[in-house]
Write a protein that holds these residues in place. Structure first.
Motif, short mmCIF file in Angstrom:
data_model
loop_
_atom_site.label_atom_id
_atom_site.label_comp_id
_atom_site.label_asym_id
_atom_site.label_seq_id
_atom_site.Cartn_x
_atom_site.Cartn_y
_atom_site.Cartn_z
N ILE A 1 0.60 -1.19 -0.11
CA ILE A 1 -0.18 0.00 0.09
C ILE A 1 0.78 0.98 -0.03
O ILE A 1 1.81 1.30 0.89
CB ILE A 1 -1.02 -0.08 1.25
N ASN A 2 0.52 2.27 -0.84
CA ASN A 2 1.17 3.59 -1.03
C ASN A 2 2.79 3.18 -1.12
O ASN A 2 3.71 3.98 -0.48
CB ASN A 2 1.21 4.44 0.35
N ASP A 3 3.12 2.16 -1.80
CA ASP A 3 4.62 1.85 -2.05
C ASP A 3 5.39 2.88 -2.61
O ASP A 3 6.60 2.78 -2.93
CB ASP A 3 4.76 0.29 -2.58
N ASN A 4 4.86 3.84 -3.46
CA ASN A 4 5.49 4.79 -4.29
C ASN A 4 5.57 6.08 -3.66
O ASN A 4 5.82 7.00 -4.35
CB ASN A 4 4.83 4.89 -5.68
N ILE A 5 5.08 6.29 -2.51
CA ILE A 5 5.19 7.56 -1.71
C ILE A 5 5.89 7.43 -0.34
O ILE A 5 5.92 6.64 0.34
CB ILE A 5 3.51 8.04 -1.33
N CYS A 6 6.76 8.43 -0.24
CA CYS A 6 7.39 8.54 0.88
C CYS A 6 6.61 8.92 2.13
O CYS A 6 5.86 9.96 1.80
CB CYS A 6 8.65 9.64 0.79
N LEU A 7 6.90 8.31 3.27
CA LEU A 7 5.89 8.62 4.36
C LEU A 7 6.18 9.92 4.95
O LEU A 7 5.42 10.83 5.82
CB LEU A 7 6.04 7.53 5.44
N TYR A 8 7.29 10.50 4.50
CA TYR A 8 7.68 11.78 5.14
C TYR A 8 7.28 13.04 4.29
O TYR A 8 6.60 14.13 4.71
CB TYR A 8 9.07 11.81 5.81
N CYS A 9 8.12 13.00 3.24
CA CYS A 9 8.24 14.09 2.26
C CYS A 9 6.87 14.15 1.17
O CYS A 9 6.58 15.23 0.57
CB CYS A 9 9.24 14.43 1.59
N LEU A 10 6.20 12.91 1.31
CA LEU A 10 5.22 12.69 0.11
C LEU A 10 5.55 12.69 -0.90
O LEU A 10 4.56 12.78 -1.81
CB LEU A 10 3.87 13.58 0.65
N GLU A 11 6.71 12.59 -1.49
CA GLU A 11 7.22 12.49 -2.87
C GLU A 11 6.95 11.18 -3.32
O GLU A 11 7.26 10.09 -2.61
CB GLU A 11 8.71 12.91 -2.85
N GLU A 12 6.42 11.18 -4.81
CA GLU A 12 6.38 9.86 -5.51
C GLU A 12 7.45 9.18 -6.00
O GLU A 12 8.23 10.19 -6.70
CB GLU A 12 5.11 10.03 -6.48
N TYR A 13 7.90 8.04 -5.84
CA TYR A 13 9.03 7.48 -6.31
C TYR A 13 8.89 7.45 -7.95
O TYR A 13 7.88 7.01 -8.49
CB TYR A 13 8.93 6.16 -5.81
N GLY A 14 10.00 8.10 -8.59
CA GLY A 14 9.89 7.85 -10.04
C GLY A 14 9.66 9.22 -10.48
O GLY A 14 9.72 9.48 -11.93
N SER A 15 9.01 10.22 -9.91
CA SER A 15 8.82 11.51 -10.45
C SER A 15 9.94 12.33 -10.52
O SER A 15 11.00 12.10 -10.25
CB SER A 15 7.87 12.21 -9.42
N SER A 16 9.72 13.50 -11.45
CA SER A 16 10.91 14.09 -12.04
C SER A 16 11.66 14.89 -10.66
O SER A 16 12.80 15.18 -10.90
CB SER A 16 10.53 15.18 -13.07
N SER A 17 10.79 14.92 -9.72
CA SER A 17 11.36 15.96 -8.38
C SER A 17 11.94 14.85 -7.38
O SER A 17 12.41 15.01 -6.52
CB SER A 17 10.68 16.79 -7.84
#
Length: 596
Positions: free
Chosen positions: A539-555
């Motif tokens: 669940i939510n494996d692509n989102i950091c629990l702290y900064c909420l950045e999605e893994y693989g995004s340009s940022s």
């Protein structure tokens, strides 16, 4: 002398303020001793003594202060005031002092300025009696239980971010002429079968451990999505149960109109938030001709959700996001509703356990307990107060003063004089790790900063020894500086933490579409680099629990490893966790720690 003779003295009670006026009148020559004594109702002999003291040290406050018998005050009134001001500055910067810190500061303050004192030189601390007297003389100070505030919130809530948000808020309100009935705020809160915090109970004094019955050591999380307008109109909540299939009895006792969905994690998801928006539109009924403003935080399910943006634009919903790490001060729901709701929910859970011994709170009781707490917390007064305190409606950015942004000043780089080096932070001296703070609240004519003013011609000169007693060569800020960084650590990659923006605007939508189209197609989102263990599809494996950045995004920081929480199995950047590399195997996220 006869035994029945009663000697008359003038040792009666007198007011320090009246004595101050009498001394000033005698010193200025407007009154004599006898007339000033009768006018201000102070003893004549005491008045003469105080005038002589004032001519010696030229400190009116110190000269007219009542004595303590054979005990003499260590610090003058102005010196103690400098201690008070520094204590308050440290508290505003989120580096508050304890009693022991204050005693240590007082000792160092006396030693650094060669002030005679009777403090303990072995422990280098001021005495507890001095501390008790200091707190009594300054009732504006009190010992408080501090609320932990993250460094991210301290840095994020700054004047630049807040002013940027209010610029956008005023822009959309002026453009669409929003009324309070058309301004809404939505936010999520977690409900667990075991409340996060417990109320205080009465117990035997001295008992080392006091317990209270709970359903389990750790409860199941259910998310509630709440929404309210500036006029006090509440949209029926949405409950996200941590299960696969829905049962009708799960909503028994819920607030009227409550809707529900199921998800194995119980957390908000992008598709679930789109479902909530449909519920919001059916309840509020906005139109393009009569739009509404929806305020929300910068969670990725809100701001990186193209179906949500399309749905909102088609139905006349203007979405504005708050700046990152500012919702604790800017979001009306956080300011005035979430706190009472949590307290009432805890009371309802404890009452249910007391009335049902031997049973535990499960998902089937949660809606009823939440409904009872929601009806108490969701009042019109709380809603209107939340929008007013945050300055959203009536729109007023001046609700936050300089003191509210004091915590963010710790991370602001102080201005330095240009040097020949290209980098002003190359080889900094050890003293630049902390920046001394200049007390702006102390006027330039304060006796802490300059010599006493000259006396009149008919008064004797002030001795040098007495003159130096009231002069402070080192202020409390010099002895215990406010922590302040001297340079910003440059990240290896650009990490975009988010920003306040009008989510439904065309520029933001086009930018989000560009980012989604430029993702690397060969990137395996289930296997982040530099991770020893493969990352499962959770669940939510692509989102950091702290900064909420999605893994693989340009940022996203693709060169930084990810670490998995031992309890909830969520993932986070190694740098966001704050853990040492040696302790990453025992990583537990802050959400799991708070729910224990």
């Amino acid at each position: 002398m006869p035994r029945n003779y009663k000697r008359t003295t003038d040792r009666q009670e007198w007011d320090p303020d009246s004595m101050k006026k009498a001394v000033q009148a005698v010193f200025d020559g407007t009154m004599g001793y006898l007339k000033a004594s009768k006018t201000f109702e102070v003893p004549k002999s005491t008045l003469q003594d105080r005038v002589n003291r004032f001519r010696q040290n030229n400190d009116l406050d110190c000269s007219t202060r009542k004595g303590l018998g054979r005990f003499k005050p260590i610090f003058s009134i102005s010196q103690e005031q400098s201690l008070v001001e520094h204590v308050l500055i440290m508290e505003r910067r989120l580096f508050g002092l304890t009693y022991k810190d204050l005693r240590r500061l007082a000792y160092q303050f006396a030693e650094s300025n060669s002030i005679d004192h009777c403090f303990n030189k072995d422990y280098k601390l001021a005495g507890e009696d001095w501390l008790a007297g200091f707190m009594k003389r300054h009732p504006e100070l009190s010992l408080r239980a501090a609320e932990p505030t993250s460094v991210a919130r301290a840095m994020g809530f700054n004047m630049v971010s807040v002013n940027r948000f209010f610029d956008l808020l005023e822009e959309v309100i002026d453009q669409h002429k929003f009324l309070p009935t058309n301004i809404y705020n939505v936010d999520e809160t977690g409900l667990t079968t075991v409340p996060k915090r417990q109320s205080r109970i009465i117990a035997l004094k001295g008992r080392k451990q006091v317990g209270l019955a709970s359903s389990a050591e750790r409860g199941q999380l259910t998310t509630a999505v709440l929404c309210v307008s500036a006029s006090g109109n509440y949209v029926p909540p949405l409950l996200i149960f941590p299960r696969v299939r829905m049962k009708a009895e799960l909503l028994d006792g819920a607030p009227p109109g409550t809707v529900s969905v199921c998800h194995p994690s119980g957390w908000i998801q992008s598709d679930i938030f789109v479902e909530w928006l449909n519920h919001f539109i059916s309840s509020v009924k906005p139109k393009k001709e009569d739009p509404v403003l929806l305020l929300l935080d910068g969670h990725s399910t809100h701001t990186k959700n193209l179906p949500l943006i399309e749905k909102a634009r088609d139905n006349g919903v203007v979405i504005l996001s708050f700046p990152p790490h500012c919702t604790h001060r800017l979001q009306p729901l956080d300011v005035s509703i979430m706190g009472p709701l949590s307290a009432y929910y805890t009371q309802e859970v404890n009452s249910w356990l007391r009335n049902n011994p031997g049973r535990v709170v499960t998902q089937f009781q949660l809606a009823r307990l939440f409904g009872a707490a929601y009806c108490k917390a969701a009042t019109i007064q709380n809603a209107v107060s939340g929008f007013s305190k945050t300055g959203i409606f009536p729109t007023n950015r001046t609700v936050f003063g300089e003191a509210d942004f004091a915590a963010a000043e710790t991370t602001e780089i102080p201005s330095t004089t240009p040097s020949t080096s290209a980098d002003p932070y190359v080889n900094p001296t050890p003293s630049t790790s902390f920046a001394p703070i200049v007390h702006s609240s102390i006027p330039s004519t304060s006796p802490l900063l300059i010599d006493p003013p000259p006396l009149s011609n008919n008064t004797p000169p002030v001795p040098t020894t007495l003159k130096n007693q009231n002069r402070v060569t080192m202020s409390p800020a010099d002895i215990m500086p406010v922590p302040k960084i001297s340079a910003v650590r440059k990240r290896a990659t650009d990490h975009r933490r988010g920003k306040t923006a009008i989510i439904t605007s065309s520029p933001y939508k086009n930018e989000l579409m560009t980012i989604s189209q430029t993702k690397t197609p060969k990137l395996n989102l289930n296997q982040p680099p530099k991770t020893k263990k493969p990352k499962p599809n959770i669940i939510n494996d692509n989102i950091c629990l702290y900064c909420l950045e999605e893994y693989g995004s340009s940022s996203s920081r693709l060169d930084e490893g990810w670490v998995r929480c031992r309890e909830c199995e969520g993932w986070a950047h190694e740098g966001c966790t704050g853990y040492d590399s040696a302790n990453l195997d025992n990583f537990v996220c802050m959400g799991c720690v708070a729910s224990r």
